[in-house]
Design an enzyme around this catalytic site. Structure first.
Site, mmCIF file in Angstrom:
data_model
loop_
_atom_site.group_PDB
_atom_site.id
_atom_site.type_symbol
_atom_site.label_atom_id
_atom_site.label_comp_id
_atom_site.label_asym_id
_atom_site.label_seq_id
_atom_site.Cartn_x
_atom_site.Cartn_y
_atom_site.Cartn_z
ATOM 1 N N ALA A 39 0.822 -1.217 0.000
ATOM 2 C CA ALA A 39 0.000 0.000 0.000
ATOM 3 C C ALA A 39 0.855 1.267 0.000
ATOM 4 C CB ALA A 39 -0.936 0.003 1.210
ATOM 5 N N CYS A 40 2.169 1.110 0.111
ATOM 6 C CA CYS A 40 3.087 2.249 0.213
ATOM 7 C C CYS A 40 3.791 2.477 -1.122
ATOM 8 C CB CYS A 40 4.110 1.962 1.314
ATOM 9 S SG CYS A 40 5.473 3.139 1.392
#
Length: 140
Positions: free
Chosen positions: A11-12
């Site tokens: 998600a980063c």
């Protein structure tokens, strides 16, 4: 098993860019999604030792319970901070990459270039379009 490991959060964006730079060197790393499979306290200690940094250097503030737990307070010992990371793995900043040339917290993502054993295989731009490597595999 690969000689390169990334403690990754898909998600980063920084983590995704770092993973892509590793792959751009022609290597498929061992990917550990550390929120699903958190490293043990002992593994974190080993990573910190290899990086030559303290626990506070790898604490993530943004998007974590850092503020509500008052982790900026100097009263917390390293062991207590490690206990918090064990309870809340999101507190561990990412991505951390382990290669035969060293261990780094790869923020920004191009820090990984300092520890990759193989050169970049071609041009690379981050997800936001920022160029990092030219078509000859050199940093820009």
């Amino acid at each position: 098993m690969s000689s390169i490991t990334i403690f990754h959060n898909p998600a980063c964006g920084t983590s995704r860019n770092t993973l892509a730079l590793i792959r751009n060197s022609g290597v498929e790393p061992t990917v550990i999604e550390y929120l699903k499979t958190p490293p043990s306290t002992e593994q974190i200690r080993q990573l910190l030792n290899a990086m030559g940094v303290g626990v506070r250097d790898v604490l993530r503030e943004k998007g974590t319970p850092f503020a509500e737990l008052d982790l900026g307070n100097p009263k917390w010992s390293d062991q207590q901070l490690l206990d918090f990371i064990e309870q809340h793995p999101i507190l561990l900043n990412r991505p951390i990459v382990v290669t035969p040339l060293g261990v780094r917290l790869c923020r920004p993502s191009e820090v990984v270039l300092d520890i990759l054993p193989a050169p970049q295989q071609g041009a690379f731009s981050k997800e936001d379009g920022e160029g990092v490597v030219d078509d000859k595999g050199r940093r820009v």
